[in-house]
Design an enzyme around this catalytic site. Structure first.
Site, PDB file in Angstrom:
ATOM      1  CB  ALA A  53      39.681  24.536  39.246  1.00 46.06           C
ATOM      2  N   GLY A  55      43.700  27.640  38.405  1.00 37.06           N
ATOM      3  CA  GLY A  55      44.023  26.440  37.638  1.00 37.06           C
ATOM      4  C   GLY A  55      44.351  26.738  36.182  1.00 37.06           C
ATOM      5  CD  GLU A  68      47.435  25.754  40.153  1.00 35.46           C
ATOM      6  OE1 GLU A  68      46.186  25.725  40.064  1.00 35.46           O
ATOM      7  OE2 GLU A  68      48.051  25.327  41.132  1.00 35.46           O
ATOM      8  CD  GLU A 104      44.515  29.205  42.829  1.00 39.15           C
ATOM      9  OE1 GLU A 104      45.170  30.268  42.985  1.00 39.15           O
ATOM     10  OE2 GLU A 104      44.729  28.396  41.907  1.00 39.15           O
TER      11      GLU A 104
HETATM   12  C1  HXC Z   1      33.346  28.781  37.511  1.00 38.14           C
HETATM   13  C2  HXC Z   1      33.555  30.790  36.456  1.00 38.14           C
HETATM   14  C3  HXC Z   1      34.911  30.866  36.816  1.00 38.14           C
HETATM   15  C4  HXC Z   1      35.465  29.792  37.564  1.00 38.14           C
HETATM   16  C5  HXC Z   1      34.407  32.636  35.688  1.00 38.14           C
HETATM   17  N1  HXC Z   1      33.283  31.908  35.748  1.00 38.14           N
HETATM   18  N2  HXC Z   1      35.409  32.039  36.327  1.00 38.14           N
HETATM   19  N3  HXC Z   1      32.787  29.753  36.803  1.00 38.14           N
HETATM   20  N4  HXC Z   1      34.640  28.784  37.900  1.00 38.14           N
HETATM   21  N5  HXC Z   1      36.754  29.749  37.924  1.00 38.14           N
HETATM   22  C6  HXC Z   1      31.969  32.215  35.186  1.00 38.14           C
HETATM   23  C7  HXC Z   1      31.272  33.320  35.951  1.00 38.14           C
HETATM   24  O1  HXC Z   1      30.645  32.804  37.101  1.00 38.14           O
HETATM   25  C8  HXC Z   1      30.305  33.799  34.938  1.00 38.14           C
HETATM   26  O2  HXC Z   1      29.203  32.909  34.880  1.00 38.14           O
HETATM   27  C9  HXC Z   1      31.055  33.676  33.624  1.00 38.14           C
HETATM   28  O3  HXC Z   1      32.110  32.733  33.873  1.00 38.14           O
HETATM   29  C10 HXC Z   1      31.679  34.991  33.191  1.00 38.14           C
HETATM   30  O4  HXC Z   1      32.447  35.497  34.262  1.00 38.14           O
HETATM   31  P1  HXC Z   1      32.272  36.962  34.883  1.00 38.14           P
HETATM   32  O5  HXC Z   1      32.739  36.921  36.280  1.00 38.14           O
HETATM   33  O6  HXC Z   1      30.882  37.463  34.646  1.00 38.14           O
HETATM   34  O7  HXC Z   1      33.274  37.794  33.958  1.00 38.14           O
HETATM   35  P2  HXC Z   1      34.080  39.112  34.352  1.00 38.14           P
HETATM   36  O8  HXC Z   1      33.207  40.054  35.125  1.00 38.14           O
HETATM   37  O9  HXC Z   1      34.681  39.596  33.088  1.00 38.14           O
HETATM   38  O10 HXC Z   1      35.242  38.644  35.346  1.00 38.14           O
HETATM   39  C11 HXC Z   1      36.249  37.806  34.872  1.00 38.14           C
HETATM   40  C12 HXC Z   1      37.032  37.224  36.089  1.00 38.14           C
HETATM   41  C13 HXC Z   1      36.045  36.549  37.076  1.00 38.14           C
HETATM   42  C14 HXC Z   1      37.821  38.338  36.776  1.00 38.14           C
HETATM   43  C15 HXC Z   1      38.025  36.210  35.504  1.00 38.14           C
HETATM   44  O11 HXC Z   1      35.205  35.665  36.311  1.00 38.14           O
HETATM   45  C16 HXC Z   1      36.701  35.787  38.154  1.00 38.14           C
HETATM   46  O12 HXC Z   1      37.244  36.353  39.106  1.00 38.14           O
HETATM   47  N6  HXC Z   1      36.648  34.446  38.077  1.00 38.14           N
HETATM   48  C17 HXC Z   1      37.157  33.560  39.090  1.00 38.14           C
HETATM   49  C18 HXC Z   1      38.668  33.526  39.064  1.00 38.14           C
HETATM   50  C19 HXC Z   1      39.197  32.604  40.131  1.00 38.14           C
HETATM   51  O13 HXC Z   1      38.985  32.784  41.322  1.00 38.14           O
HETATM   52  N7  HXC Z   1      39.914  31.566  39.717  1.00 38.14           N
HETATM   53  C20 HXC Z   1      40.507  30.575  40.577  1.00 38.14           C
HETATM   54  C21 HXC Z   1      39.521  29.488  40.809  1.00 38.14           C
HETATM   55  S1  HXC Z   1      40.076  28.337  42.010  1.00 38.14           S
HETATM   56  P3  HXC Z   1      27.689  33.430  34.763  1.00 38.14           P
HETATM   57  O14 HXC Z   1      26.883  32.180  34.831  1.00 38.14           O
HETATM   58  O15 HXC Z   1      27.493  34.367  35.907  1.00 38.14           O
HETATM   59  O16 HXC Z   1      27.649  34.117  33.436  1.00 38.14           O
HETATM   60  C22 HXC Z   1      41.126  27.372  41.177  1.00 38.14           C
HETATM   61  C23 HXC Z   1      41.675  26.226  42.010  1.00 38.14           C
HETATM   62  C24 HXC Z   1      42.934  25.717  41.440  1.00 38.14           C
HETATM   63  O17 HXC Z   1      41.428  27.539  40.053  1.00 38.14           O
HETATM   64  C25 HXC Z   1      43.367  24.511  42.192  1.00 38.14           C
HETATM   65  C26 HXC Z   1      43.110  23.261  41.475  1.00 38.14           C
HETATM   66  C27 HXC Z   1      43.396  23.315  40.034  1.00 38.14           C
END
Ligand code: HXC
Length: 262
Positions: free
Chosen positions: A69, A113, A116, A136
């Protein structure tokens, strides 16, 4: 006109073809925001109603099916925002209304998400680059689109607890071994493989396919205590049979049972 956050096309040949939906925020690794989920829901409902469509495939980019998400949107949500807007339930769960099969074709990250969303689909075909996780916990929340329920049903309690509590990722081989993924294919063949599975489904009887999907979902969706309660009623009812008396008597008398089949 609003931005196309999902791209839709129709693939295949014959009377019933496949709808291919591509999540389209590649720069943000397909982070799933409300607008994208609204568009995805609308596309799914439209294809589900269209007679010429027999199966739906959802895919992302090469690097990410979806990295979760959208954290930048969620960061400012208050309790009242998520409660009042019925966050997740309002649009993510549109997928549960779809009666035609929905296949997730996953390449790269399927996190939070994103994982999911893949699990909300009927089955997952994954590229050898796919990685799954529920990270998360690392940002102070928990999975909120069914991950705590669907992941243990798919991979068992031990691996689900490990992933949900530590936030670690699973590579595609562990995911396939654990039952999360149905097939692994080389990344370059992902869409062809998903479309080929979809074409097989399209050629079958639509009503029986939809009912088969509903039945498998029934097995998957029942609550643990519903199942235990069902088991308990059946267990109690067996004390009404002659064979229960005979089986236990025979054991206590140290002789083989002579079951009467009643
Ligand atoms: C918003 C996101 C994002 C996310 C990545 N981006 N994941 N933005 N929400 N979930 C954005 C980054 O900020 C970045 O933006 C761009 O995408 C590229 O990501 P990078 O981090 O630079 O890439 P990389 O170094 O290759 O790392 C990949 C990654 C990392 C390991 C997947 O992006 C990451 O850890 N993302 C978050 C994963 C996460 O925590 N997901 C769960 C979210 S909570 P910029 O602008 O800097 O280029 C969730 C809640 C679920 O999902 C419950 C309800 C559905």
């Amino acid at each position: 006109m609003s931005e196309a956050l999902v791209l839709s096309e129709v693939r295949g040949e014959g009377a019933r073809r496949t709808a291919l939906i591509t999540l389209n925020r590649p720069k943000q690794l397909n982070a799933l925001n409300d607008a994208l989920m609204d568009q995805l829901g609308a596309a799914l409902i439209a294809f589900d109603r269209e007679d010429g469509i027999g199966c739906i495939v959802i895919t992302g980019s090469e690097k990410a099916f979806a990295a979760g998400a959208d954290i930048s949107a969620m960061a400012r949500f208050s309790y009242m925002d998520v409660h009042h807007n019925d966050f997740i339930t309002r649009n993510w769960e549109t997928l549960l209304q779809v009666r035609k099969p929905v296949i997730a074709a996953v390449s790269g990250f399927a996190l939070g998400g994103g994982c999911e969303l893949a699990m909300l689909c009927d089955f997952i075909i994954a590229a050898d680059t796919a990685k799954f996780g529920q990270p998360e916990i690392k940002i102070g929340i928990i999975p909120g689109a069914g991950g705590t329920q669907r992941l243990p049903r798919a991979v068992g309690k031990a691996k689900a607890m490990d992933m949900v509590l530590t936030g670690r990722m699973m590579d595609v081989h562990e995911a396939e071994r654990s039952g999360l993924v149905s097939r692994i294919v080389p990344a370059a063949q992902l869409i062809d493989e998903a479309l080929s599975a979809a074409a097989t489904i399209c050629a079958l009887s639509g009503p029986s396919v939809a009912l088969a999907k509903a039945c498998v979902n029934k097995a998957f969706e029942g609550g643990l205590m519903d199942g235990v309660g069902f088991e308990r009623r059946i267990f109690h009812s067996l004390f009404a049979t002659d064979d229960q008396k005979e089986g236990m008597d025979a054991f206590l008398s140290k002789r083989p049972p002579d079951f009467k089949q009643r």
